[in-house]
Design a protein around this motif. Sequence first.
Motif, mmCIF file in Angstrom:
data_model
loop_
_atom_site.group_PDB
_atom_site.id
_atom_site.type_symbol
_atom_site.label_atom_id
_atom_site.label_comp_id
_atom_site.label_asym_id
_atom_site.label_seq_id
_atom_site.Cartn_x
_atom_site.Cartn_y
_atom_site.Cartn_z
ATOM 1 N N ALA A 25 -29.026 -47.847 -23.304
ATOM 2 C CA ALA A 25 -30.147 -46.906 -23.192
ATOM 3 C C ALA A 25 -31.486 -47.630 -23.281
ATOM 4 O O ALA A 25 -32.420 -47.337 -22.521
ATOM 5 N N VAL A 26 -31.591 -48.577 -24.188
ATOM 6 C CA VAL A 26 -32.832 -49.351 -24.315
ATOM 7 C C VAL A 26 -33.074 -50.164 -23.056
ATOM 8 O O VAL A 26 -34.197 -50.243 -22.553
ATOM 9 N N THR A 27 -32.027 -50.764 -22.512
ATOM 10 C CA THR A 27 -32.157 -51.548 -21.286
ATOM 11 C C THR A 27 -32.596 -50.672 -20.128
ATOM 12 O O THR A 27 -33.503 -51.037 -19.369
ATOM 13 N N ALA A 28 -31.986 -49.512 -19.981
ATOM 14 C CA ALA A 28 -32.351 -48.603 -18.890
ATOM 15 C C ALA A 28 -33.799 -48.133 -19.033
ATOM 16 O O ALA A 28 -34.537 -48.055 -18.046
ATOM 17 N N THR A 29 -34.223 -47.847 -20.253
ATOM 18 C CA THR A 29 -35.604 -47.435 -20.482
ATOM 19 C C THR A 29 -36.567 -48.552 -20.112
ATOM 20 O O THR A 29 -37.601 -48.313 -19.488
ATOM 21 N N GLY A 30 -36.228 -49.775 -20.465
ATOM 22 C CA GLY A 30 -37.071 -50.912 -20.111
ATOM 23 C C GLY A 30 -37.153 -51.113 -18.610
ATOM 24 O O GLY A 30 -38.219 -51.416 -18.073
ATOM 25 N N ILE A 31 -36.034 -50.953 -17.922
ATOM 26 C CA ILE A 31 -36.017 -51.120 -16.472
ATOM 27 C C ILE A 31 -36.889 -50.065 -15.803
ATOM 28 O O ILE A 31 -37.673 -50.375 -14.902
ATOM 29 N N VAL A 32 -36.777 -48.824 -16.224
ATOM 30 C CA VAL A 32 -37.605 -47.759 -15.663
ATOM 31 C C VAL A 32 -39.071 -48.032 -15.955
ATOM 32 O O VAL A 32 -39.938 -47.862 -15.081
ATOM 33 N N SER A 33 -39.385 -48.494 -17.152
ATOM 34 C CA SER A 33 -40.757 -48.801 -17.515
ATOM 35 C C SER A 33 -41.330 -49.919 -16.647
ATOM 36 O O SER A 33 -42.452 -49.825 -16.148
ATOM 37 N N VAL A 34 -40.554 -50.978 -16.454
ATOM 38 C CA VAL A 34 -41.012 -52.095 -15.611
ATOM 39 C C VAL A 34 -41.227 -51.622 -14.185
ATOM 40 O O VAL A 34 -42.245 -51.927 -13.558
ATOM 41 N N GLY A 35 -40.286 -50.844 -13.668
ATOM 42 C CA GLY A 35 -40.416 -50.339 -12.305
ATOM 43 C C GLY A 35 -41.639 -49.471 -12.114
ATOM 44 O O GLY A 35 -42.383 -49.627 -11.141
ATOM 45 N N CYS A 36 -41.883 -48.573 -13.055
ATOM 46 C CA CYS A 36 -43.057 -47.699 -12.965
ATOM 47 C C CYS A 36 -44.353 -48.500 -13.044
ATOM 48 O O CYS A 36 -45.315 -48.224 -12.320
ATOM 49 N N ARG A 37 -44.390 -49.488 -13.900
ATOM 50 C CA ARG A 37 -45.601 -50.309 -14.018
ATOM 51 C C ARG A 37 -45.855 -51.121 -12.762
ATOM 52 O O ARG A 37 -47.000 -51.255 -12.319
ATOM 53 N N LEU A 38 -44.801 -51.688 -12.173
ATOM 54 C CA LEU A 38 -44.978 -52.472 -10.950
ATOM 55 C C LEU A 38 -45.467 -51.603 -9.800
ATOM 56 O O LEU A 38 -46.401 -51.968 -9.083
ATOM 57 N N VAL A 39 -44.845 -50.444 -9.626
ATOM 58 C CA VAL A 39 -45.260 -49.539 -8.550
ATOM 59 C C VAL A 39 -46.686 -49.041 -8.806
ATOM 60 O O VAL A 39 -47.520 -49.012 -7.892
ATOM 61 N N GLY A 40 -46.975 -48.675 -10.032
ATOM 62 C CA GLY A 40 -48.325 -48.205 -10.363
ATOM 63 C C GLY A 40 -49.385 -49.265 -10.123
ATOM 64 O O GLY A 40 -50.472 -48.974 -9.600
ATOM 65 N N ALA A 41 -49.094 -50.491 -10.476
ATOM 66 C CA ALA A 41 -50.053 -51.582 -10.265
ATOM 67 C C ALA A 41 -50.259 -51.844 -8.777
ATOM 68 O O ALA A 41 -51.386 -52.110 -8.344
ATOM 69 N N GLU A 42 -49.200 -51.772 -7.994
ATOM 70 C CA GLU A 42 -49.336 -52.004 -6.553
ATOM 71 C C GLU A 42 -50.127 -50.884 -5.887
ATOM 72 O O GLU A 42 -50.856 -51.126 -4.933
ATOM 73 N N VAL A 43 -49.984 -49.664 -6.377
ATOM 74 C CA VAL A 43 -50.748 -48.545 -5.816
ATOM 75 C C VAL A 43 -52.215 -48.649 -6.235
ATOM 76 O O VAL A 43 -53.126 -48.451 -5.429
ATOM 77 N N ARG A 44 -52.437 -48.988 -7.486
ATOM 78 C CA ARG A 44 -53.812 -49.049 -8.021
ATOM 79 C C ARG A 44 -54.584 -50.254 -7.482
ATOM 80 O O ARG A 44 -55.751 -50.155 -7.147
ATOM 81 N N TRP A 45 -53.938 -51.411 -7.434
ATOM 82 C CA TRP A 45 -54.593 -52.643 -6.987
ATOM 83 C C TRP A 45 -53.772 -53.281 -5.863
ATOM 84 O O TRP A 45 -53.083 -54.281 -6.090
ATOM 85 N N PRO A 46 -53.845 -52.720 -4.667
ATOM 86 C CA PRO A 46 -53.033 -53.274 -3.577
ATOM 87 C C PRO A 46 -53.488 -54.694 -3.210
ATOM 88 O O PRO A 46 -54.674 -55.008 -3.246
#
Length: 118
Positions: A25-46
Amino acid sequence: MEPAMPPVGGHEPWRAAIGPVAGAAVTATGIVSVGCRLVGAEVRWPRPGYDARRWATVFPLGTAAVASLTAAGQAGSGTSGWLEPLGRALLWVAVAVWALVAAGLVRRVARGMLSRTP
């Protein structure tokens, strides 16, 4: 020398069952968090095209894939049947992104456009 406090009996089955599930569960939460941050950063600062900072995107993808594969191996197939396929999928995504970034670097070097920053 004896331990300061003897182990409490009767809780080993619970620990054996909950430990891997909690780790997954901790691993899955971390993976989702990393994915959301990467996508958010690419959208915010292309950053269209190659940028040396793209390697900062490749690294978390690889670590998320390895973390999920490692957790799947530790938890066992009975408790994390979904974690190993997720790790394999993330590994292929990480390899694809690595190949794209490496190709951009090779292209930039071939053009002679690679410059050092001060």
